[in-house]
Motif scaffolding. Structure first.
Motif, PDB file in Angstrom:
ATOM      1  N   ILE A  30       0.869  -1.177   0.000  1.00  0.00           N
ATOM      2  CA  ILE A  30       0.000   0.000   0.000  1.00  0.00           C
ATOM      3  C   ILE A  30       0.905   1.227   0.000  1.00  0.00           C
ATOM      4  O   ILE A  30       1.718   1.399   0.928  1.00  0.00           O
ATOM      5  CB  ILE A  30      -0.928   0.024   1.230  1.00  0.00           C
ATOM      6  CG1 ILE A  30      -1.790  -1.234   1.256  1.00  0.00           C
ATOM      7  CG2 ILE A  30      -1.780   1.276   1.235  1.00  0.00           C
ATOM      8  CD1 ILE A  30      -2.581  -1.429   2.526  1.00  0.00           C
ATOM      9  N   ASP A  31       0.788   2.051  -1.042  1.00  0.00           N
ATOM     10  CA  ASP A  31       1.619   3.260  -1.165  1.00  0.00           C
ATOM     11  C   ASP A  31       3.109   2.941  -1.006  1.00  0.00           C
ATOM     12  O   ASP A  31       3.825   3.601  -0.252  1.00  0.00           O
ATOM     13  CB  ASP A  31       1.196   4.326  -0.150  1.00  0.00           C
ATOM     14  CG  ASP A  31      -0.195   4.864  -0.409  1.00  0.00           C
ATOM     15  OD1 ASP A  31      -0.632   4.850  -1.572  1.00  0.00           O
ATOM     16  OD2 ASP A  31      -0.845   5.295   0.558  1.00  0.00           O
ATOM     17  N   ASN A  32       3.576   1.919  -1.697  1.00  0.00           N
ATOM     18  CA  ASN A  32       4.984   1.490  -1.689  1.00  0.00           C
ATOM     19  C   ASN A  32       5.467   0.959  -0.343  1.00  0.00           C
ATOM     20  O   ASN A  32       6.666   0.822  -0.135  1.00  0.00           O
ATOM     21  CB  ASN A  32       5.916   2.607  -2.174  1.00  0.00           C
ATOM     22  CG  ASN A  32       5.768   2.841  -3.656  1.00  0.00           C
ATOM     23  OD1 ASN A  32       5.475   1.917  -4.412  1.00  0.00           O
ATOM     24  ND2 ASN A  32       5.967   4.064  -4.083  1.00  0.00           N
ATOM     25  N   VAL A  33       4.560   0.689   0.571  1.00  0.00           N
ATOM     26  CA  VAL A  33       4.909   0.082   1.854  1.00  0.00           C
ATOM     27  C   VAL A  33       4.511  -1.379   1.782  1.00  0.00           C
ATOM     28  O   VAL A  33       3.337  -1.694   1.590  1.00  0.00           O
ATOM     29  CB  VAL A  33       4.195   0.794   3.026  1.00  0.00           C
ATOM     30  CG1 VAL A  33       4.500   0.096   4.336  1.00  0.00           C
ATOM     31  CG2 VAL A  33       4.580   2.255   3.069  1.00  0.00           C
ATOM     32  N   LYS A  34       5.503  -2.266   1.917  1.00  0.00           N
ATOM     33  CA  LYS A  34       5.254  -3.702   1.805  1.00  0.00           C
ATOM     34  C   LYS A  34       5.223  -4.336   3.184  1.00  0.00           C
ATOM     35  O   LYS A  34       6.094  -4.092   4.014  1.00  0.00           O
ATOM     36  CB  LYS A  34       6.337  -4.345   0.946  1.00  0.00           C
ATOM     37  CG  LYS A  34       6.332  -3.852  -0.477  1.00  0.00           C
ATOM     38  CD  LYS A  34       7.446  -4.499  -1.272  1.00  0.00           C
ATOM     39  CE  LYS A  34       7.401  -4.023  -2.697  1.00  0.00           C
ATOM     40  NZ  LYS A  34       8.381  -3.002  -2.995  1.00  0.00           N
ATOM     41  N   ARG A  35       4.207  -5.162   3.391  1.00  0.00           N
ATOM     42  CA  ARG A  35       4.049  -5.881   4.656  1.00  0.00           C
ATOM     43  C   ARG A  35       3.592  -7.307   4.370  1.00  0.00           C
ATOM     44  O   ARG A  35       2.968  -7.585   3.353  1.00  0.00           O
ATOM     45  CB  ARG A  35       3.005  -5.204   5.553  1.00  0.00           C
ATOM     46  CG  ARG A  35       3.386  -3.809   6.007  1.00  0.00           C
ATOM     47  CD  ARG A  35       4.494  -3.860   7.033  1.00  0.00           C
ATOM     48  NE  ARG A  35       4.807  -2.559   7.565  1.00  0.00           N
ATOM     49  CZ  ARG A  35       5.817  -1.807   7.166  1.00  0.00           C
ATOM     50  NH1 ARG A  35       6.615  -2.225   6.201  1.00  0.00           N
ATOM     51  NH2 ARG A  35       6.055  -0.642   7.735  1.00  0.00           N
ATOM     52  N   VAL A  36       3.903  -8.194   5.312  1.00  0.00           N
ATOM     53  CA  VAL A  36       3.458  -9.580   5.208  1.00  0.00           C
ATOM     54  C   VAL A  36       3.020 -10.024   6.601  1.00  0.00           C
ATOM     55  O   VAL A  36       3.618  -9.631   7.602  1.00  0.00           O
ATOM     56  CB  VAL A  36       4.571 -10.490   4.628  1.00  0.00           C
ATOM     57  CG1 VAL A  36       5.786 -10.531   5.509  1.00  0.00           C
ATOM     58  CG2 VAL A  36       4.073 -11.893   4.358  1.00  0.00           C
TER      59      VAL A  36
END
Length: 50
Positions: A30-36
């Protein structure tokens, strides 16, 4: 969790973690923020365990 933390959680290098993503590990961006999620990490490892 962020990708660096996720790689540490799995005990793998950033390069190996990238390969896991290529093999289907789902990462949210989301908006170049990557999470897992921890759930996704556990699911991926279980799916690829022998």
């Amino acid at each position: 969790m962020d990708l660096k933390t996720a790689a540490k959680y799995l005990g793998v290098s950033p390069n190996t973690f990238y390969n896991f993503r290529v093999r289907g590990l789902k990462v949210v961006e989301i908006d170049n923020v990557k999470r897992v999620s921890k759930t996704e990490l556990d699911r991926f490892m279980k799916k690829h365990s022998k």
